[in-house]
Design a protein around this motif. Structure first.
Motif, mmCIF file in Angstrom:
data_model
loop_
_atom_site.group_PDB
_atom_site.id
_atom_site.type_symbol
_atom_site.label_atom_id
_atom_site.label_comp_id
_atom_site.label_asym_id
_atom_site.label_seq_id
_atom_site.Cartn_x
_atom_site.Cartn_y
_atom_site.Cartn_z
ATOM 1 N N GLY A 66 -1.172 4.483 9.507
ATOM 2 C CA GLY A 66 -2.248 3.742 8.853
ATOM 3 C C GLY A 66 -2.492 2.378 9.472
ATOM 4 O O GLY A 66 -3.634 1.899 9.501
ATOM 5 N N THR A 67 -1.441 1.745 9.979
ATOM 6 C CA THR A 67 -1.597 0.402 10.549
ATOM 7 C C THR A 67 -2.473 0.455 11.801
ATOM 8 O O THR A 67 -3.395 -0.362 11.962
ATOM 9 N N SER A 94 -1.023 -6.610 -1.508
ATOM 10 C CA SER A 94 -1.031 -5.356 -0.776
ATOM 11 C C SER A 94 0.215 -5.321 0.096
ATOM 12 O O SER A 94 0.993 -6.273 0.140
ATOM 13 N N ASP A 97 -9.092 -0.610 2.728
ATOM 14 C CA ASP A 97 -7.744 -0.094 2.921
ATOM 15 C C ASP A 97 -7.540 0.889 1.769
ATOM 16 O O ASP A 97 -7.338 0.496 0.611
ATOM 17 N N CYS A 149 -5.190 3.201 1.719
ATOM 18 C CA CYS A 149 -3.881 3.820 2.015
ATOM 19 C C CYS A 149 -3.191 4.378 0.779
ATOM 20 O O CYS A 149 -2.314 5.221 0.888
ATOM 21 N N HIS A 150 -3.572 3.879 -0.415
ATOM 22 C CA HIS A 150 -2.943 4.402 -1.637
ATOM 23 C C HIS A 150 -3.757 5.518 -2.275
ATOM 24 O O HIS A 150 -3.345 6.055 -3.298
ATOM 25 N N SER A 176 -3.347 6.058 4.865
ATOM 26 C CA SER A 176 -1.993 6.215 5.438
ATOM 27 C C SER A 176 -1.400 7.509 4.920
ATOM 28 O O SER A 176 -1.510 7.818 3.723
ATOM 29 N N LYS A 188 3.975 8.143 0.891
ATOM 30 C CA LYS A 188 2.683 8.287 0.219
ATOM 31 C C LYS A 188 2.593 9.620 -0.548
ATOM 32 O O LYS A 188 3.416 10.515 -0.358
#
Ligand SMILES: Cc1ncc(COP(=O)(O)O)c(C=O)c1O
Length: 367
Positions: A60-61, A83, A155, A157-158, A179, A184
């Motif tokens: 994800g980064t 975050s 973002d 990612c969640h 991500s 996750k």
């Protein structure tokens, strides 16, 4: 507990099913570079999410760093301090100045009013995070972006499969970044993705994640290597088979926590937002020390003595880390809401295999 209970545990499919995918990789000898599993996973996720385009990433980064490159974001970007550090690190790696803004108390997402107040002539974009998978106030953020001519990169990612009134949350903003890290709701060991809304942007992102190559001999941009491998993509395909079942288990555990903690004074938690289909990645609770009688940190330590390891997501704030704390927008007192939340939050263990017995034990300790 005899064995430690961590805040999360990776969800893995049956090993024998995965070895079948590995066998195919060994046969094809295609390990990476847009192989057959990579192509299949892109299509499968486009269908699952109900989005137009997805570009898979190694994590994800790198997806965040590339999303900012893809839209040529420069100057200042308004973001949340609440975050995982990678949200802001991605700006720093692009030589972009992060400008932190406060969150709204209900769901800990960027407060649109505070975003608007933080705009300067240097602002080019907003980078909000759908914290704990709860959608940001996407309509208000888009309105601000349209008014001031800013880009929006979420973002996400969640979030996994989260919808608002049946509309995928990933369809908001210019780009969304995901991500698929081990911790996750859905993992490909490590992994990530960018959701885009038109063919041209997807193509540009795909070039960027492969050194900028378009074709064998042409390099169209200073790209990076951020490709997802075939082993990761195979894992992703297999994980998709079990994802709905796993999210349902997370939902059941969340409901049980809420039921057991409903009447505990000084403990607040988040309820579902009406019209939103959630993915239940975390179960954060917020401790009001005066009312509860114990501080968040004392509770955190007490749980540890019982072999239960909650996590203080997100504490410290990103704006409190040495790299960022000297920035004007990060100075103490500038973001009173989030500065309070970060002192109160603790995420309790949540993963599909978490037993009812453990949930009850954790809740009895909290009580
Ligand atoms: C909100 C948020 N942003 C970014 C990231 C970075 O993703 P990755 O670990 O896949 O690089 C994560 C998770 O690790 C995250 O939770």
């Amino acid at each position: 507990m005899n064995k430690p209970v961590f805040v999360t545990r990776p969800t893995l499919p049956p090993l024998e099913e995965f070895t079948e995918y590995l066998r195919q990789i060994w046969e094809s000898k295609v390990l990476t570079n847009n192989g057959p599993f990579h192509k299949q996973l892109e299509q499968a996720l486009v269908d699952y999410f109900g989005v137009k385009h997805i570009s898979l990433f190694a994590n994800g980064t790198l997806a965040l760093v590339t999303a900012l490159q893809a839209l040529r974001i420069t100057g200042e970007v308004i973001t949340t301090p609440y975050s995982f550090v990678a949200s802001t690190h991605a700006l720093w790696w692009n030589n972009i100045m992060p400008v932190f803004a406060d969150v709204e108390p209900g769901h800990c997402n960027l407060d649109p009013g505070q975003v608007e107040a933080a705009i300067t002539p240097q602002t080019t974009a907003i980078l909000p995070v759908h914290v704990y998978g709860n959608p940001c106030n996407v309509k208000s953020i888009q309105k601000i972006a349209d008014t001031y001519g800013l880009k929006v990169i979420y973002d996400a990612c969640h979030t996994f499969g989260v919808t608002i009134n049946n509309e995928p949350v990933l369809n908001f903003g210019d780009l969304s970044v995901m991500s698929f890290h081990a911790t996750k709701v859905y993992n490909t060991f490590e992994g990530g993705a960018i959701i885009s809304h038109d063919e041209k942007t997807k193509r540009h992102i795909d070039d960027l994640k492969n050194f900028g190559f378009r074709g064998e001999t042409t390099v169209v941009a200073p790209g990076i290597n951020a490709k997802m491998s075939e082993v990761q993509a195979a894992m992703g395909l297999l994980q998709l088979k079990y994802i709905d079942e796993n999210i349902e288990k997370r939902r059941q555990i969340t409901l049980r926590y809420r039921e057991l903690l409903a009447n505990v004074h000084g403990i607040r938690f988040m309820d579902d937002i009406p019209g939103v289909k959630h993915c239940y990645p975390y179960f954060p609770v917020f401790i009001d020390e005066a009312e509860y009688g114990t501080s968040r940190d004392d509770l955190y330590e007490k749980l540890k003595t019982h072999n239960i390891f909650g996590r203080r997501y997100f504490y410290p704030l990103i704006s409190q880390f040495p790299t960022y704390r000297g920035l004007e927008s990060a100075l103490p007192g500038k973001m009173p809401v989030v500065e309070k939340i970060t002192e109160q939050v603790i995420c309790l263990p949540l993963y599909p295999e978490l037993s009812n017995f453990t949930v009850e034990l954790i809740c009895s300790l909290l009580k």
